[in-house]
Design an enzyme around this catalytic site. Structure first.
Site, PDB file in Angstrom:
ATOM      1  N   GLU A 183      -0.059  -1.274   5.433  1.00 36.49           N
ATOM      2  CA  GLU A 183       1.024  -0.970   6.638  1.00 36.49           C
ATOM      3  C   GLU A 183       0.746   0.601   6.981  1.00 36.49           C
ATOM      4  O   GLU A 183       0.879   0.837   8.089  1.00 36.49           O
ATOM      5  CB  GLU A 183       2.266  -1.094   6.127  1.00 36.49           C
TER       6      GLU A 183
ATOM      7  N   ASP B  27       0.943  -1.261  -0.096  1.00 33.09           N
ATOM      8  CA  ASP B  27       0.012  -0.103   0.085  1.00 33.09           C
ATOM      9  C   ASP B  27       0.906   1.340   0.157  1.00 33.09           C
ATOM     10  O   ASP B  27       2.122   1.181   0.582  1.00 33.09           O
ATOM     11  CB  ASP B  27      -0.958   0.086   1.257  1.00 33.09           C
TER      12      ASP B  27
HETATM   13 ZN   LIG Z   1       6.422   2.364   4.434  1.00 31.63          ZN
END
Ligand SMILES: [Zn+2]
Length: 388
Positions: free
Chosen positions: A138, A73
């Protein structure tokens, strides 16, 4: 693989706008790169529709296993008019490749994937296995790494390398944790001419606010590389209108923790304070957390830390610094896996992460691939010595 082919893989990754979603498109593309190699074991773990974690394992599965990890992401591009290069264009100008994720961290992700592809392409004999752990989410809470850890994909690793953009001249061996929390105060709204009939939610929230600062300030231990515990109330709101006693008020705080204070210590204190205040007549406070992360403890002299430094010094011809990081990363979740292992962060990047015109120097990106390709066999050789 030619340098041009390596650049095209990174461009393709940047052209997938995986802004806190659509990681499955990234996983599809990465899986397609491994398709010519049936010996690569490719697994997917769905977090939500359109959001798949990807796990790829290659090499000798009877030997030790090294994890290579990156998140798929990226953060949103923000105000696109602030960009002079299209955020999802993957445009190359001179030695720079532009786009959201060029630094954080599609170049790192591409570099570890290409490392594995080149091992397969060249038939490099590996004395252990290499496992790609490519995660979702994340940037918004490390929940892909949490899911992979819960499912056992990080169990019994011999070491873990996270390709976050430290820059190849820095190896990160310890990191701060994070606790974001919210306190909601519920009162009773009445006309402000008769406050005795109501309960002022702001007044009650302030009891918490006034007590929590001094409570957190009692944590005076200082980590030699990370510094002290940080606590900041960053958002506060409450009330409905000027002539009503407020029925609702809330605040949010961000904490940056250090290994000396496990998150549970902080939870116990926050929850204790709330429970104590809730004993007072009329006070109703509710405490919640969003995606807290433990600090990552570490030893600067751990073999994997020192090996990464040595290889990076050799490959890049610079002096690699062994450092701590103020930001949490997926490593905090992977450390919950079974078995004891060192987790480090080292990867290509620039100081433009999360900014307009984010870029990576192509030179750094290509050098990162050389670095990982040298690190993996050196890690297995060092493991063989330890177990000989
Ligand atoms: Zn990162």
């Amino acid at each position: 693989m030619t340098p041009q082919a390596k650049i095209e893989i990174l461009q393709h990754l940047i052209q997938i706008p995986s802004v806190n979603a659509h990681e499955a498109d990234v996983a599809d593309y990465l899986a397609s790169l491994f398709a010519p190699y049936p010996q690569a074991q490719v697994e997917r773990l769905t977090y939500a529709p359109g959001r798949d974690n990807l796990v790829v394992t290659i090499g000798n599965t009877t030997g030790p296993r090294l994890g290579l990890s990156g998140h798929m992401d990226v953060v949103a591009p923000g105000d696109e008019s602030a960009w002079t290069h299209a955020p999802f264009g993957g445009e190359v100008v001179g030695d720079q490749l532009f786009g959201r994720g060029a630094s954080d961290m599609k170049s790192g992700l591409a570099a570890i994937v290409i490392t594995m592809l080149e091992f397969l392409e060249q038939g490099t004999p590996l004395a252990g296995s290499v496992r790609l752990l490519a995660t979702v989410g994340e940037e918004t809470g490390e929940y892909g790494a949490a899911q992979l850890t819960d499912a056992g994909y990080a169990d019994h690793l011999a070491g873990l390398v996270i390709a976050e953009p430290s820059g190849l001249d820095q190896v990160v061996y310890t990191a701060r944790g994070v606790i974001d929390y919210k306190v909601v105060s519920t009162g009773k709204g009445v006309h402000s001419a008769s406050p005795e009939l109501g309960i002022n939610a702001i007044t009650n929230l302030m009891k918490f606010y006034n007590a929590v600062g001094p409570l957190m300030a009692q944590h005076t231990k200082i980590d030699p590389v990370l510094g002290g515990l940080l606590h900041n109330v960053d958002l506060i709101s409450g009330g409905e209108q000027i002539n009503s006693i407020p029925a609702h008020a809330e605040l949010m705080a961000n904490m940056r923790t250090i290994p000396a204070y496990p998150n549970q210590v902080i939870y116990d204190e926050l929850e204790g304070l709330v429970a104590q205040l809730n004993q007072e007549p009329g006070v109703q406070l509710d405490l919640t957390y969003s995606f807290p992360e433990e600090a990552i403890p570490g030893d600067p002299n751990a073999p994997l830390v020192q090996l990464a430094k040595q290889i990076s010094d050799q490959v890049c011809g610079h002096d690699t610094k062994v450092v701590g990081s103020g930001g949490a990363n997926d490593g905090a979740e992977f450390l919950r896996a079974k078995g004891d292992f060192t987790s480090i962060e080292i990867g290509p990047g620039s100081n433009t992460s999360h900014q307009p015109d984010e870029y990576i120097a192509i030179q750094d990106y290509l050098q990162a691939i050389d670095f990982y390709e040298a690190l993996v066999p050196a890690f297995f050789a060092a493991q063989a010595k330890v177990h000989a």
